[in-house]
Design an enzyme around this catalytic site. Structure first.
Site, PDB file in Angstrom:
ATOM      1  N   ARG A   1      -1.126  -9.600  -2.034  1.00  0.00           N
ATOM      2  CA  ARG A   1      -1.398 -10.879  -1.082  1.00  0.00           C
ATOM      3  C   ARG A   1      -2.779 -11.330  -1.308  1.00  0.00           C
ATOM      4  O   ARG A   1      -3.674 -10.210  -0.913  1.00  0.00           O
ATOM      5  CB  ARG A   1      -0.907 -11.032   0.199  1.00  0.00           C
ATOM      6  CG  ARG A   1       0.401 -10.689   0.455  1.00  0.00           C
ATOM      7  CD  ARG A   1       0.968 -11.013   1.801  1.00  0.00           C
ATOM      8  NE  ARG A   1       0.708 -12.036   2.363  1.00  0.00           N
ATOM      9  CZ  ARG A   1       0.233 -12.262   3.673  1.00  0.00           C
ATOM     10  NH1 ARG A   1       0.078 -11.540   4.393  1.00  0.00           N
ATOM     11  NH2 ARG A   1       0.100 -13.667   3.990  1.00  0.00           N
TER      12      ARG A   1
ATOM     13  N   SER B   1      -4.714 -12.198   1.186  1.00  0.00           N
ATOM     14  CA  SER B   1      -5.716 -11.590   2.060  1.00  0.00           C
ATOM     15  C   SER B   1      -5.790 -10.157   2.233  1.00  0.00           C
ATOM     16  O   SER B   1      -6.772  -9.701   2.684  1.00  0.00           O
ATOM     17  CB  SER B   1      -4.617 -12.010   3.486  1.00  0.00           C
ATOM     18  OG  SER B   1      -3.355 -11.411   3.426  1.00  0.00           O
TER      19      SER B   1
ATOM     20  N   GLY C   1      -6.074  -8.395  -0.819  1.00  0.00           N
ATOM     21  CA  GLY C   1      -7.071  -8.247  -1.771  1.00  0.00           C
ATOM     22  C   GLY C   1      -8.445  -8.453  -1.557  1.00  0.00           C
ATOM     23  O   GLY C   1      -9.156  -7.637  -2.230  1.00  0.00           O
ATOM     24  N   ARG C   2      -8.597  -9.276  -0.713  1.00  0.00           N
ATOM     25  CA  ARG C   2      -9.974  -9.897  -0.199  1.00  0.00           C
ATOM     26  C   ARG C   2     -10.564  -8.583   0.561  1.00  0.00           C
ATOM     27  O   ARG C   2     -11.806  -8.694   1.043  1.00  0.00           O
ATOM     28  CB  ARG C   2      -9.800 -11.096   0.635  1.00  0.00           C
ATOM     29  CG  ARG C   2      -9.815 -12.446  -0.312  1.00  0.00           C
ATOM     30  CD  ARG C   2     -10.161 -13.706   0.406  1.00  0.00           C
ATOM     31  NE  ARG C   2      -8.975 -13.660   1.359  1.00  0.00           N
ATOM     32  CZ  ARG C   2      -7.947 -14.590   1.186  1.00  0.00           C
ATOM     33  NH1 ARG C   2      -7.808 -15.036  -0.077  1.00  0.00           N
ATOM     34  NH2 ARG C   2      -6.993 -14.816   1.892  1.00  0.00           N
TER      35      ARG C   2
ATOM     36  N   THR D   1       8.340   0.881  -4.694  1.00  0.00           N
ATOM     37  CA  THR D   1       7.103   1.724  -4.531  1.00  0.00           C
ATOM     38  C   THR D   1       5.715   1.134  -4.723  1.00  0.00           C
ATOM     39  O   THR D   1       5.916   0.409  -5.965  1.00  0.00           O
ATOM     40  CB  THR D   1       7.144   2.948  -5.630  1.00  0.00           C
ATOM     41  OG1 THR D   1       8.513   3.765  -5.378  1.00  0.00           O
ATOM     42  CG2 THR D   1       6.207   3.949  -5.551  1.00  0.00           C
ATOM     43  N   LEU D   2       4.933   1.319  -4.086  1.00  0.00           N
ATOM     44  CA  LEU D   2       3.746   0.646  -3.932  1.00  0.00           C
ATOM     45  C   LEU D   2       2.322   1.706  -4.231  1.00  0.00           C
ATOM     46  O   LEU D   2       2.600   2.916  -3.895  1.00  0.00           O
ATOM     47  CB  LEU D   2       3.240   0.086  -2.667  1.00  0.00           C
ATOM     48  CG  LEU D   2       4.270  -1.110  -2.044  1.00  0.00           C
ATOM     49  CD1 LEU D   2       3.856  -1.416  -0.719  1.00  0.00           C
ATOM     50  CD2 LEU D   2       4.382  -2.100  -2.978  1.00  0.00           C
ATOM     51  N   GLU D   3       1.282   1.343  -5.373  1.00  0.00           N
ATOM     52  CA  GLU D   3       0.551   2.246  -5.571  1.00  0.00           C
ATOM     53  C   GLU D   3      -0.693   1.677  -4.976  1.00  0.00           C
ATOM     54  O   GLU D   3      -1.290   0.569  -5.255  1.00  0.00           O
ATOM     55  CB  GLU D   3       0.209   2.339  -7.213  1.00  0.00           C
ATOM     56  CG  GLU D   3       1.514   2.543  -8.003  1.00  0.00           C
ATOM     57  CD  GLU D   3       1.685   1.976  -8.895  1.00  0.00           C
ATOM     58  OE1 GLU D   3       1.091   0.749  -9.129  1.00  0.00           O
ATOM     59  OE2 GLU D   3       2.765   2.274  -9.765  1.00  0.00           O
TER      60      GLU D   3
ATOM     61  N   GLN E   1       3.521  -9.715  -2.110  1.00  0.00           N
ATOM     62  CA  GLN E   1       4.622 -10.741  -2.384  1.00  0.00           C
ATOM     63  C   GLN E   1       5.403 -10.550  -3.646  1.00  0.00           C
ATOM     64  O   GLN E   1       5.124  -9.824  -4.507  1.00  0.00           O
ATOM     65  CB  GLN E   1       3.711 -12.101  -2.550  1.00  0.00           C
ATOM     66  CG  GLN E   1       3.000 -12.182  -3.282  1.00  0.00           C
ATOM     67  CD  GLN E   1       2.056 -13.662  -3.210  1.00  0.00           C
ATOM     68  OE1 GLN E   1       2.434 -14.534  -2.639  1.00  0.00           O
ATOM     69  NE2 GLN E   1       1.059 -13.666  -3.873  1.00  0.00           N
TER      70      GLN E   1
END
Length: 143
Positions: free
Chosen positions: A95, A97, A99-100, A121-123, A140
């Site tokens: 997203r 928001s 990333g910022r 899974t998220l890195e 997202q």
């Protein structure tokens, strides 16, 4: 065919063509579904990555009051939601928001294969010490 609109995502969830559990219609945006961060992370604590050796893992519970993530650390997280589709290929991304804040939450393997259903899974890495919370909107998915 292109990317599904938010309306089409809701329709396909209702038809059972896209599976999201738990599903919250408030998390549907113009062309995506905003997933949430689950409450557990795995910190990979190897001092050096060696592709022929097993990694060393440490479980990190994300507390309701927040948990600090640190630069130079590598975390594996997961979506709170189980997500999938037998009909559509999904694409997971961050997203703006998040990333910022210079948090990368998914760097590779961004395709959700047709037929998969489960937690993704998220890195996760951060550029500055960063406090994260369980169940926050974190990225997202598009179909």
């Amino acid at each position: 065919m292109g990317v599904l609109t938010g309306y089409e995502i809701i329709k396909e969830v209702q038809n059972g063509e896209i599976l999201i559990s738990p599903f919250d219609e408030n998390n549907v945006s113009c062309n995506s579904y905003n997933y949430r961060l689950a409450n557990k992370l795995i910190r990979i604590s190897n001092p050096v990555f060696d592709l022929k050796c097993k990694d060393i893992y440490e479980e990190v519970i994300i507390k309701d009051e927040g948990t600090m993530l640190y630069p130079s650390e590598c975390y594996l997280g997961a979506t709170l939601e189980k997500i999938g589709s037998k009909k559509y290929v999904g694409l997971i991304t961050g997203r703006s928001s998040i990333g910022r804040k210079f948090i990368t939450n998914h760097m590779t393997s961004n395709i959700i294969e047709q037929g998969f259903f489960g937690n993704l899974t998220l890195e996760i890495t951060v550029q500055k010490p960063t406090i994260v919370y369980p169940n926050i909107l974190f990225g997202q998915i598009m179909w």
